[in-house]
Design a protein around this motif. Structure first.
Motif, PDB file in Angstrom:
ATOM      1  N   ASP A 191     136.055  23.658  32.943  1.00 45.19           N
ATOM      2  CA  ASP A 191     137.632  24.284  32.843  1.00 45.19           C
ATOM      3  C   ASP A 191     138.718  23.282  32.980  1.00 45.19           C
ATOM      4  N   ASN A 192     138.342  22.460  33.749  1.00 44.24           N
ATOM      5  CA  ASN A 192     139.557  21.327  34.154  1.00 44.24           C
ATOM      6  C   ASN A 192     139.147  19.944  33.651  1.00 44.24           C
ATOM      7  N   LEU A 193     138.002  19.454  34.300  1.00 46.76           N
ATOM      8  CA  LEU A 193     137.449  18.135  33.882  1.00 46.76           C
ATOM      9  C   LEU A 193     136.267  17.797  34.431  1.00 46.76           C
ATOM     10  N   ALA A 194     134.972  17.936  33.704  1.00 47.47           N
ATOM     11  CA  ALA A 194     133.734  17.626  34.217  1.00 47.47           C
ATOM     12  C   ALA A 194     133.206  16.196  33.777  1.00 47.47           C
ATOM     13  N   ILE A 195     132.578  15.373  34.715  1.00 47.30           N
ATOM     14  CA  ILE A 195     132.070  14.194  34.372  1.00 47.30           C
ATOM     15  C   ILE A 195     130.866  14.366  34.677  1.00 47.30           C
ATOM     16  N   HIS A 196     129.762  13.781  33.873  1.00 51.06           N
ATOM     17  CA  HIS A 196     128.498  13.499  34.172  1.00 51.06           C
ATOM     18  C   HIS A 196     128.263  11.892  34.024  1.00 51.06           C
ATOM     19  N   ASN A 197     127.333  11.403  35.157  1.00 51.46           N
ATOM     20  CA  ASN A 197     126.987  10.113  35.031  1.00 51.46           C
ATOM     21  C   ASN A 197     125.452   9.921  34.959  1.00 51.46           C
ATOM     22  N   ILE A 198     124.965   9.286  33.821  1.00 53.76           N
ATOM     23  CA  ILE A 198     123.529   9.109  33.939  1.00 53.76           C
ATOM     24  C   ILE A 198     123.192   7.508  33.951  1.00 53.76           C
ATOM     25  N   LYS A 199     122.270   7.437  34.949  1.00 51.61           N
ATOM     26  CA  LYS A 199     121.920   6.036  34.940  1.00 51.61           C
ATOM     27  C   LYS A 199     120.289   5.742  35.068  1.00 51.61           C
ATOM     28  N   TRP A 200     119.573   5.417  34.269  1.00 52.42           N
ATOM     29  CA  TRP A 200     118.016   5.239  34.266  1.00 52.42           C
ATOM     30  C   TRP A 200     117.635   3.806  34.311  1.00 52.42           C
ATOM     31  N   HIS A 201     116.451   3.677  34.675  1.00 53.81           N
ATOM     32  CA  HIS A 201     115.566   2.104  34.660  1.00 53.81           C
ATOM     33  C   HIS A 201     114.200   2.435  34.739  1.00 53.81           C
ATOM     34  N   VAL A 202     113.578   1.696  34.085  1.00 52.44           N
ATOM     35  CA  VAL A 202     112.250   1.659  33.625  1.00 52.44           C
ATOM     36  C   VAL A 202     111.810   0.356  33.760  1.00 52.44           C
ATOM     37  N   ARG A 203     110.539   0.085  34.368  1.00 49.12           N
ATOM     38  CA  ARG A 203     109.832  -1.009  35.021  1.00 49.12           C
ATOM     39  C   ARG A 203     108.303  -1.308  34.477  1.00 49.12           C
ATOM     40  N   THR A 204     108.002  -2.354  33.810  1.00 50.25           N
ATOM     41  CA  THR A 204     106.608  -2.435  33.808  1.00 50.25           C
ATOM     42  C   THR A 204     106.260  -3.798  34.671  1.00 50.25           C
ATOM     43  N   PHE A 205     105.144  -3.543  35.269  1.00 53.89           N
ATOM     44  CA  PHE A 205     104.778  -4.875  36.015  1.00 53.89           C
ATOM     45  C   PHE A 205     103.356  -5.168  36.131  1.00 53.89           C
ATOM     46  N   TYR A 206     102.923  -6.627  36.616  1.00 54.39           N
ATOM     47  CA  TYR A 206     101.512  -6.889  36.724  1.00 54.39           C
ATOM     48  C   TYR A 206     101.631  -7.898  37.909  1.00 54.39           C
ATOM     49  N   GLY A 207     100.755  -7.783  38.895  1.00 53.43           N
ATOM     50  CA  GLY A 207     100.558  -8.853  39.810  1.00 53.43           C
ATOM     51  C   GLY A 207      99.283  -9.125  40.416  1.00 53.43           C
ATOM     52  N   LEU A 208      99.094 -10.026  41.360  1.00 46.98           N
ATOM     53  CA  LEU A 208      98.001 -10.567  42.058  1.00 46.98           C
ATOM     54  C   LEU A 208      98.241 -10.826  43.282  1.00 46.98           C
ATOM     55  N   ARG A 209      97.246 -10.489  43.936  1.00 44.93           N
ATOM     56  CA  ARG A 209      97.054 -10.664  45.618  1.00 44.93           C
ATOM     57  C   ARG A 209      96.105 -11.897  45.828  1.00 44.93           C
TER      58      ARG A 209
END
Length: 322
Positions: free
Chosen positions: A303-321
């Motif tokens: 009714d005045n001002l609405a603000i929506h912020n969306i931030k997303w992050h996707v990660r693929t990984f492969y590791g060795l110990r």
């Protein structure tokens, strides 16, 4: 001193330095090992990897959206802006919980990506936090205003600087491990969950120049709680899901349209919601998987001002110990 004695003393000094350096490294390794394995954990549920070294490769993709809706001069307006996706490749090396990594953005190297984004995270059994800073100028989208219709908004008219930070405290830290899902510095052996306390912070500065100049400044702090669960369906598998909703308890927002200040008011409930998920597969000394995070902020009222912020992050990984 003749040459013979000089050579003897020289090699004796080298030997002494080598022995001293070796003792120092052994001492440092001993201290780090005790630090790495200490902690009041239930080893039926959570354990440390038996190895000391970890090498990990990652591919990261992220994006952000800004949506606004409100009323100005008795006319309804709405807009949606989306930044270009960011993709990076990284390689990291870890030793007993300490790690360093190097990231490369192929598009930036080719001159096709000009924004700046910094990510830093620290996931511990009890406490953890992450923050993301973004300086973006490549938002594109549209704006719709009563009596005018929809207008396409090109890149370079909007400049946005955003800082998002989230922190948590896990109550059931003896049996539940956040880092098992996101850094693989622990191994979750049996399913467990935990209630969480959460703190969120968002700061944003946005400028739009398109016929008129609009400036927006926001600072929000949220406090709340949530729940996280690590599901182990069978040996070597881990599925994670968590949600951290926080209510904004401090909000400072200002907006100017050309030289005119637009009044903005706090409307309960305003929220910051952080959701995370992960799938991890371990086979002997190797591991691989996928993790994701989603951050949503809702401020103001339409009714005045609405603000929506969306931030997303996707990660693929492969590791060795080892």
């Amino acid at each position: 001193m003749n040459l013979r004695w000089f050579i003897i003393v020289f090699f004796a000094a080298l030997t002494f330095q080598e022995v001293s350096a070796q003792k120092l490294l052994e001492r440092v390794d001993s201290i780090l090992s005790r630090r790495y394995h200490r902690g009041n954990i239930d080893t039926d549920y959570v354990i440390r990897p038996k190895t000391k070294w970890t090498v990990r490769a990652r591919w990261n993709v992220s994006g952000s959206n800004i949506e606004s809706e409100g009323v100005y001069s008795s006319s309804h307006f709405q807009s949606k802006m989306k930044a270009h996706y960011k993709s990076t490749l990284s390689l990291g090396v870890g030793y007993l919980g300490f790690s360093v990594s190097l990231s490369l953005n192929p598009a930036k190297l080719l001159g096709k990506y000009h924004d700046t984004e910094l990510n830093f995270s620290s996931f511990g059994r009890r406490f953890g936090f992450d923050f993301v800073y973004q300086d973006a100028k490549n938002f594109t989208g549209w704006h719709e205003h009563d009596g005018i219709g929809r207008i396409d908004l090109p890149a370079d008219i909007m400049s946005v600087k955003t800082l998002n930070m989230n922190a948590y405290y896990a109550f059931n830290n003896r049996r539940f491990s956040y880092p098992a899902a996101f850094t693989q510095s622990y191994i979750q052996r049996r399913s467990a969950g935990s209630f969480l306390l959460a703190l969120s912070l968002q700061g944003q500065r946005a400028t739009i120049n398109y016929d008129h100049e609009l400036k927006l400044k926001m600072t929000n702090i949220g406090i709340g709680g949530g729940y996280a669960y690590n599901y182990v369906p069978s040996q070597g598998w881990l599925l994670h899901i968590s949600a951290l909703p926080t209510f904004i308890v401090y909000s400072k927002t200002s907006m100017t349209f050309d030289d005119e200040e637009v009044p903005l008011h706090y409307h309960f409930p305003e929220v910051i919601i952080t959701g995370r998920g992960a799938v991890v597969r371990q086979i002997k000394r190797s591991f691989f998987g996928l993790s994701m995070s989603f951050n949503f902020t809702n401020t103001g009222h339409k009714d005045n001002l609405a603000i929506h912020n969306i931030k997303w992050h996707v990660r693929t990984f492969y590791g060795l110990r080892f």
